[in-house]
Write a protein that holds these residues in place. Structure first.
Motif, PDB file in Angstrom:
ATOM      1  N   LEU A   1      23.228 -24.922  13.648  1.00 40.33           N
ATOM      2  CA  LEU A   1      22.216 -25.926  13.965  1.00 40.33           C
ATOM      3  C   LEU A   1      22.837 -27.278  14.285  1.00 40.33           C
ATOM      4  N   THR A   2      23.839 -27.688  13.526  1.00 36.40           N
ATOM      5  CA  THR A   2      24.465 -28.995  13.794  1.00 36.40           C
ATOM      6  C   THR A   2      25.193 -28.989  15.127  1.00 36.40           C
ATOM      7  N   LEU A   3      25.758 -27.861  15.507  1.00 39.16           N
ATOM      8  CA  LEU A   3      26.428 -27.784  16.797  1.00 39.16           C
ATOM      9  C   LEU A   3      25.442 -27.851  17.951  1.00 39.16           C
ATOM     10  N   TYR A   4      24.167 -27.564  17.675  1.00 33.96           N
ATOM     11  CA  TYR A   4      23.130 -27.711  18.699  1.00 33.96           C
ATOM     12  C   TYR A   4      22.381 -29.024  18.561  1.00 33.96           C
ATOM     13  N   GLY A   5      22.953 -29.971  17.819  1.00 30.70           N
ATOM     14  CA  GLY A   5      22.425 -31.326  17.809  1.00 30.70           C
ATOM     15  C   GLY A   5      21.462 -31.663  16.701  1.00 30.70           C
ATOM     16  N   VAL A   6      21.221 -30.719  15.768  1.00 30.30           N
ATOM     17  CA  VAL A   6      20.326 -31.011  14.646  1.00 30.30           C
ATOM     18  C   VAL A   6      21.104 -31.841  13.622  1.00 30.30           C
ATOM     19  N   GLU A   7      20.487 -32.897  13.110  1.00 31.53           N
ATOM     20  CA  GLU A   7      21.127 -33.735  12.108  1.00 31.53           C
ATOM     21  C   GLU A   7      21.532 -32.892  10.898  1.00 31.53           C
ATOM     22  N   ALA A   8      22.715 -33.149  10.346  1.00 34.04           N
ATOM     23  CA  ALA A   8      23.281 -32.314   9.288  1.00 34.04           C
ATOM     24  C   ALA A   8      22.364 -32.207   8.077  1.00 34.04           C
TER      25      ALA A   8
ATOM     26  N   TRP B   1      14.518  -7.481  13.650  1.00 32.22           N
ATOM     27  CA  TRP B   1      15.238  -8.746  13.762  1.00 32.22           C
ATOM     28  C   TRP B   1      14.503  -9.766  14.626  1.00 32.22           C
ATOM     29  N   LEU B   2      13.649  -9.299  15.528  1.00 27.84           N
ATOM     30  CA  LEU B   2      12.772 -10.240  16.224  1.00 27.84           C
ATOM     31  C   LEU B   2      11.777 -10.863  15.246  1.00 27.84           C
ATOM     32  N   LEU B   3      11.218 -10.025  14.359  1.00 26.93           N
ATOM     33  CA  LEU B   3      10.290 -10.547  13.353  1.00 26.93           C
ATOM     34  C   LEU B   3      10.990 -11.535  12.425  1.00 26.93           C
ATOM     35  N   GLU B   4      12.236 -11.235  12.069  1.00 26.96           N
ATOM     36  CA  GLU B   4      12.943 -12.178  11.204  1.00 26.96           C
ATOM     37  C   GLU B   4      13.217 -13.491  11.937  1.00 26.96           C
ATOM     38  N   THR B   5      13.496 -13.415  13.243  1.00 20.03           N
ATOM     39  CA  THR B   5      13.684 -14.652  14.004  1.00 20.03           C
ATOM     40  C   THR B   5      12.379 -15.434  14.090  1.00 20.03           C
ATOM     41  N   VAL B   6      11.251 -14.742  14.187  1.00 23.52           N
ATOM     42  CA  VAL B   6       9.958 -15.426  14.143  1.00 23.52           C
ATOM     43  C   VAL B   6       9.796 -16.161  12.816  1.00 23.52           C
ATOM     44  N   LYS B   7      10.285 -15.558  11.738  1.00 21.31           N
ATOM     45  CA  LYS B   7      10.264 -16.265  10.442  1.00 21.31           C
ATOM     46  C   LYS B   7      11.064 -17.560  10.534  1.00 21.31           C
ATOM     47  N   TYR B   8      12.261 -17.488  11.136  1.00 18.33           N
ATOM     48  CA  TYR B   8      13.065 -18.693  11.324  1.00 18.33           C
ATOM     49  C   TYR B   8      12.257 -19.750  12.088  1.00 18.33           C
ATOM     50  N   TRP B   9      11.520 -19.301  13.095  1.00 20.95           N
ATOM     51  CA  TRP B   9      10.737 -20.205  13.949  1.00 20.95           C
ATOM     52  C   TRP B   9       9.626 -20.875  13.157  1.00 20.95           C
TER      53      TRP B   9
ATOM     54  N   VAL C   1       9.525 -21.392   9.851  1.00 18.16           N
ATOM     55  CA  VAL C   1      10.109 -22.341   8.891  1.00 18.16           C
ATOM     56  C   VAL C   1      10.583 -23.596   9.605  1.00 18.16           C
ATOM     57  N   MET C   2      11.065 -23.475  10.844  1.00 12.66           N
ATOM     58  CA  MET C   2      11.503 -24.642  11.607  1.00 12.66           C
ATOM     59  C   MET C   2      10.375 -25.658  11.748  1.00 12.66           C
ATOM     60  N   HIS C   3       9.138 -25.173  11.892  1.00 11.90           N
ATOM     61  CA  HIS C   3       8.013 -26.088  12.073  1.00 11.90           C
ATOM     62  C   HIS C   3       7.719 -26.911  10.817  1.00 11.90           C
ATOM     63  N   ALA C   4       8.292 -26.535   9.692  1.00 10.77           N
ATOM     64  CA  ALA C   4       8.108 -27.329   8.478  1.00 10.77           C
ATOM     65  C   ALA C   4       8.993 -28.572   8.473  1.00 10.77           C
ATOM     66  N   PHE C   5       9.945 -28.653   9.424  1.00 10.51           N
ATOM     67  CA  PHE C   5      10.911 -29.743   9.433  1.00 10.51           C
ATOM     68  C   PHE C   5      10.847 -30.499  10.761  1.00 10.51           C
ATOM     69  N   ASP C   6      11.448 -31.648  10.752  1.00 10.64           N
ATOM     70  CA  ASP C   6      11.372 -32.555  11.901  1.00 10.64           C
ATOM     71  C   ASP C   6      12.537 -32.298  12.870  1.00 10.64           C
ATOM     72  N   PHE C   7      12.533 -31.125  13.480  1.00  7.51           N
ATOM     73  CA  PHE C   7      13.493 -30.827  14.548  1.00  7.51           C
ATOM     74  C   PHE C   7      12.969 -29.644  15.341  1.00  7.51           C
ATOM     75  N   SER C   8      13.555 -29.437  16.487  1.00  7.38           N
ATOM     76  CA  SER C   8      13.135 -28.316  17.323  1.00  7.38           C
ATOM     77  C   SER C   8      14.321 -27.819  18.137  1.00  7.38           C
ATOM     78  N   VAL C   9      14.549 -26.512  18.087  1.00  3.43           N
ATOM     79  CA  VAL C   9      15.526 -25.869  18.972  1.00  3.43           C
ATOM     80  C   VAL C   9      14.820 -24.681  19.618  1.00  3.43           C
ATOM     81  N   SER C  10      15.431 -24.112  20.632  1.00  9.81           N
ATOM     82  CA  SER C  10      14.798 -22.996  21.340  1.00  9.81           C
ATOM     83  C   SER C  10      14.804 -21.737  20.486  1.00  9.81           C
ATOM     84  N   PHE C  11      13.910 -20.814  20.814  1.00  5.14           N
ATOM     85  CA  PHE C  11      13.867 -19.526  20.123  1.00  5.14           C
ATOM     86  C   PHE C  11      15.193 -18.795  20.302  1.00  5.14           C
ATOM     87  N   PHE C  12      15.829 -18.975  21.463  1.00  9.28           N
ATOM     88  CA  PHE C  12      17.115 -18.321  21.706  1.00  9.28           C
ATOM     89  C   PHE C  12      18.192 -18.871  20.777  1.00  9.28           C
TER      90      PHE C  12
END
Length: 362
Positions: free
Chosen positions: A280-287, A226-234, A236-247
């Motif tokens: 993600l929206t609850l952490y401030g990412v545009e919908a 599940w750490l590796l899967e979270t790295v996948k999330y991380w 894919v996040m870089h493909a978009f114009d937003f940033s949240v913490s790994f946590f």
């Protein structure tokens, strides 16, 4: 047949509710703009990391199966991939039954025993998801009451299931005596022997919980997966114009995968996307951006392993009709020769039930 259609209807209905909650008030052209502007090169490392996680899943299943049969990882990996492909194209995690049936055909492991190991996998997955949520709390507090409710219910469900499995693995002979007592009083005479055989093979699949070393390795590999899967999330996040913490991504991963334990349409449509967008929206990412990201992440999780699963299915000379028969018997079990464990005499020869004792170590 009616129950199959009812389950499908319930799953589709739940998916529809999640999709409606996720998309209400959303301006879809903005989602399209986010999708068009994404840098999809980041999907390449994300897919590579995901297949590392699938290999770790295979390694974990090896530890779970060792009390039953030692199977080389190179032979176990295609079975795991076919099972996850089945989860992606059939509702109600039918790929778990498919994985057990394919293992029966390829390695002659009783379906009920391998199903027990798969259920243990799901319990450890749930516990690690909860661990991720709790680890992330100091850095990314739970943003809504509904997510808190999911975490509370998940905690009760997974910890309760694990305690029951530990109890059964600790005293299998006593459990079998209880099963025999209940079967003799509640089941028709013709079903008693098949039901008890199924129960014995299922308990055999839980004996991995009696070995402390295996238990530690199952937990550690679950964390790695599940750490590796979270790295996948991380990635894919870089493909978009937003940033949240790994946590925050750990929290999203935990909440999303707890939600996908609910019945849904094939491929976890809605149950994956709705909670992911909400977190993600609850952490401030545009919908619109959160929606584009979650849909892309879902596709990157779904498509590669589905294609590889189809490849392995062709390699073992299985047809869609074979998979359909395996999925159609989901939940029917091995008793009576018509369940998931007996998909047909030509595929699944009979296997005698194991003899269990409370003092047995495997």
């Amino acid at each position: 047949m009616k129950s199959r259609y009812l389950r499908l209807f319930v799953g589709v209905a739940i998916s529809a509710v999640f999709i409606w909650l996720a998309l209400r008030g959303l301006h879809l052209p903005d989602v399209w703009v986010s999708l068009r502007s994404a840098d999809y090169v980041w999907l390449i490392p994300s897919i590579a990391v995901y297949f590392l996680a699938v290999w770790a899943r295979t390694w974990r299943w090896d530890y779970l199966l060792r009390p039953i049969k030692q199977i080389p990882l190179r032979r176990l990996f295609p079975v795991v991939v076919i099972g996850y492909m089945g989860n992606n194209v059939y509702p109600f995690r039918a790929g778990e039954v498919l994985r057990a049936v394919v293992l029966r055909q390829q390695e002659n492991v009783p379906v009920s025993s391998s199903l027990a190991t798969i259920i243990v996998e799901r319990v450890f997955d749930g516990l690690v998801m909860l661990l991720f949520v709790f680890v992330a709390l100091p850095f990314a507090p739970l943003p809504s009451d509904s997510i808190r409710l999911v975490v509370i219910l998940g905690s009760v469900l997974f910890f309760g299931a694990l305690l029951v499995f530990f109890a059964v693995a600790a005293v299998p002979a006593r459990f079998m005596r209880l099963a025999e007592w209940l079967t003799n009083r509640l089941a028709p005479h013709r079903l008693r022997a098949p039901l008890l055989g199924f129960a014995a093979r299922f308990v055999e699949g839980l004996l991995c919980l009696r070995n402390p070393r295996n238990l530690v390795m199952i937990f550690l590999t679950s964390v790695v997966i599940w750490l590796l899967e979270t790295v996948k999330y991380w990635f894919v996040m870089h493909a978009f114009d937003f940033s949240v913490s790994f946590f925050a991504l750990m929290l999203m991963n935990g909440v999303v995968n707890l939600a996908t334990t609910l019945p849904s349409a094939p491929g976890y449509i809605g149950t994956f996307d709705g909670p992911g967008i909400a977190v993600l929206t609850l952490y401030g990412v545009e919908a619109a951006v959160a929606t584009a990201y979650t849909l892309t992440l879902h596709a990157a999780l779904w498509l590669p392993i589905t294609l590889l699963g189809i490849y392995y299915m062709v390699r073992i000379q299985w047809r869609w009709a074979d998979i359909g028969r395996a999925v159609a018997t989901q939940g029917a079990g091995e008793p009576g020769g018509a369940g998931a464990g007996e998909m047909g005499a030509s595929l699944l020869p009979n296997t005698p039930a194991p003899v269990l004792s409370d003092g047995e170590d495997r």
